[in-house]
Design an enzyme around this catalytic site. Structure first.
Site, PDB file in Angstrom:
ATOM      1  N   LYS A   1       0.981  -0.693   0.386  1.00 29.01           N
ATOM      2  CA  LYS A   1       0.198   0.038   0.128  1.00 29.01           C
ATOM      3  C   LYS A   1       0.877   1.276   0.112  1.00 29.01           C
ATOM      4  O   LYS A   1       0.334   2.094  -0.885  1.00 29.01           O
ATOM      5  CB  LYS A   1      -0.878  -0.070   1.209  1.00 29.01           C
ATOM      6  CG  LYS A   1      -1.576   1.014   1.136  1.00 29.01           C
ATOM      7  CD  LYS A   1      -2.402   1.902   0.041  1.00 29.01           C
ATOM      8  CE  LYS A   1      -3.618   2.532   0.011  1.00 29.01           C
ATOM      9  NZ  LYS A   1      -4.702   2.957   1.058  1.00 29.01           N
TER      10      LYS A   1
ATOM     11  N   CYS B   1      -4.151   9.731   2.081  1.00 29.21           N
ATOM     12  CA  CYS B   1      -2.714   8.452   1.659  1.00 29.21           C
ATOM     13  C   CYS B   1      -1.654   9.004   0.904  1.00 29.21           C
ATOM     14  O   CYS B   1      -0.547   8.768   1.579  1.00 29.21           O
ATOM     15  CB  CYS B   1      -3.716   7.655   0.617  1.00 29.21           C
ATOM     16  SG  CYS B   1      -5.304   6.282   1.235  1.00 29.21           S
TER      17      CYS B   1
END
Length: 422
Positions: free
Chosen positions: A215, A269
């Site tokens: 990720k 993010c």
């Protein structure tokens, strides 16, 4: 291997990822208990409504609550599976803050039962899933945990990062491939059983550390590519070249695909996750750090352009206090209401601190301005266009399409999105 029935699920954290995940599970006739510390969010959800902006989510939540498959509360309750989707911001000099994850684990510890599955979805630095073992060992020493009891643990623990696009979350939760990394093979298989309930994409099995790094890697890759576009835009400005025209031409090369520059990088993010890599490996992550620094600098560069526009008008004899500056867009990306780590919001707040101009703010996806800007005006696009001496384009919301045809010729334009090329 013991088979575990999944009839109830608990989602800890009912924000932009947790709530859609909870609603998706509920839509598959799983009893879902959503947990959040925000009483307003809990009350709103229990009314069948949503407290965030995300297309199609309102209908999904309303149906799930009405049919009795989804309810929200502030305290964890027993369930078969616990999905943790809480924030993981950074503190100080970009060090990861895992306090929300730790608090979530400690909150569910008292209600855990043999056979439960814990899945961490929060974007986390490498090694975070292993820390769950440490926290649970202290809170529930009676439980047999993975690794030490790999073949027959009481609790299965895995990591499965979300990888959805705001504005398309409902569809991508179902269609996107998922990376599942358990603390053991058994943990990975148990977690995969959960995602098979609603995911049509591939379930790719790995270990927890690799899944965590995957990720971070995805978002660091995107950050580096955005940094190239943003740095290129600043270079072009110095060389008197239109960066959007340049990029459009360069992208005609069959192996070149340069992204579009903007006012920076935001969200929970891309603006945060690469720092987790830098924090763990500061000597090795030189390119990743450089990209973060370029993107973090871009809002201040845009802010300088706004101040230069103000100075050019005051130099012609106009009083700064009589000027009106309209900022179009505060969200961190187009067509959402999410202000987290928004470079546009940063620009607006910093400019508001240092100017006597009248500040007009246009953000069609929110109803009220955040506290730092509460003394300024949230106005319509039409009012901004007709009143502004300086128009600042920061976010390419769909509502702003065609705005270039409405701008008064006397209005100064500070364009961070390439209005002539969108």
């Amino acid at each position: 291997m013991q088979q575990f029935n999944i009839s109830t699920a608990s989602v800890i954290g009912l924000g932009y990822i947790g709530l859609p995940t909870a609603a998706m599970l509920a839509s598959r006739k799983i009893k879902v208990i959503g947990v959040d510390v925000n009483q307003h969010a809990v009350d709103t959800i229990n009314q069948g409504k949503i407290h965030i902006v995300e297309p199609d989510l309102d209908m999904l939540v309303h149906a799930s609550v009405t049919q009795g498959y989804l309810r929200a509360t502030t305290k964890p309750e027993p369930a078969d599976v616990f999905l943790i989707a809480v924030p993981t911001p950074f503190i100080g000099d970009h060090a990861p803050d895992l306090s929300y994850v730790q608090a979530a684990v400690e909150s569910i510890a008292p209600v855990l039962e043999k056979g439960n599955i814990i899945i961490l979805e929060s974007t986390s630095p490498v090694g975070t899933t292993e820390k769950i073992l440490d926290w649970l060992s202290l809170a529930r020493p009676d439980l047999r945990l993975p690794v030490e009891h790999e073949l027959d643990p009481d609790i299965n623990i895995a990591y499965c990062p979300e990888r959805v696009l705001p504005g398309h979350v409902v569809r991508e939760l179902v269609e996107n491939d998922r990376i599942i990394g358990g603390l053991s093979d058994a943990c990975s298989k148990r977690a995969a059983d959960v995602y098979r309930i609603f995911v049509t994409g591939k379930l790719l099995i790995s270990n927890a550390r690799t899944a965590e790094m995957c990720k971070l890697t995805e978002n660091a890759f995107r950050d580096i590519n955005i940094a190239f576009a943003n740095e290129l835009s600043m270079i072009c400005d110095k060389l008197d070249i239109n960066p959007w025209e340049l990029i459009k031409l360069a992208n005609h090369h069959p192996r070149v695909n340069i992204l579009q520059p903007g006012c920076g990088v935001g969200g929970h993010c891309i603006a945060v996750d690469p720092w987790f890599i830098v924090d763990k490996t500061p000597n090795e992550a030189r390119l990743i750090r450089a990209a973060r620094e370029v993107n973090d600098h871009k809002p201040d560069w845009v802010l300088g352009k706004i101040r230069h526009a103000v100075a050019s008008l005051t130099a012609s004899g106009l009083e700064e206090s009589r000027l009106k500056v309209a900022v179009l867009g505060l969200a961190f990306k187009p067509n959402i209401d999410d202000l987290r780590e928004s470079p546009a919001l940063h620009i607006a707040k910093q400019f508001a601190k240092t100017t006597t101009t009248q500040l007009l703010l246009v953000e069609p996806n929110i109803r009220a301005l955040p506290k730092p800007l509460a003394n300024h005006q949230l106005v319509s696009l039409n009012d901004a266009i007709t009143q502004a001496d300086i128009l600042v384009l920061l976010v390419n919301h769909r509502e702003f399409a065609g705005v270039k045809h409405c701008i008064n010729k006397k209005t100064l334009l500070v364009d961070a999105i390439g209005i002539d090329f969108i």
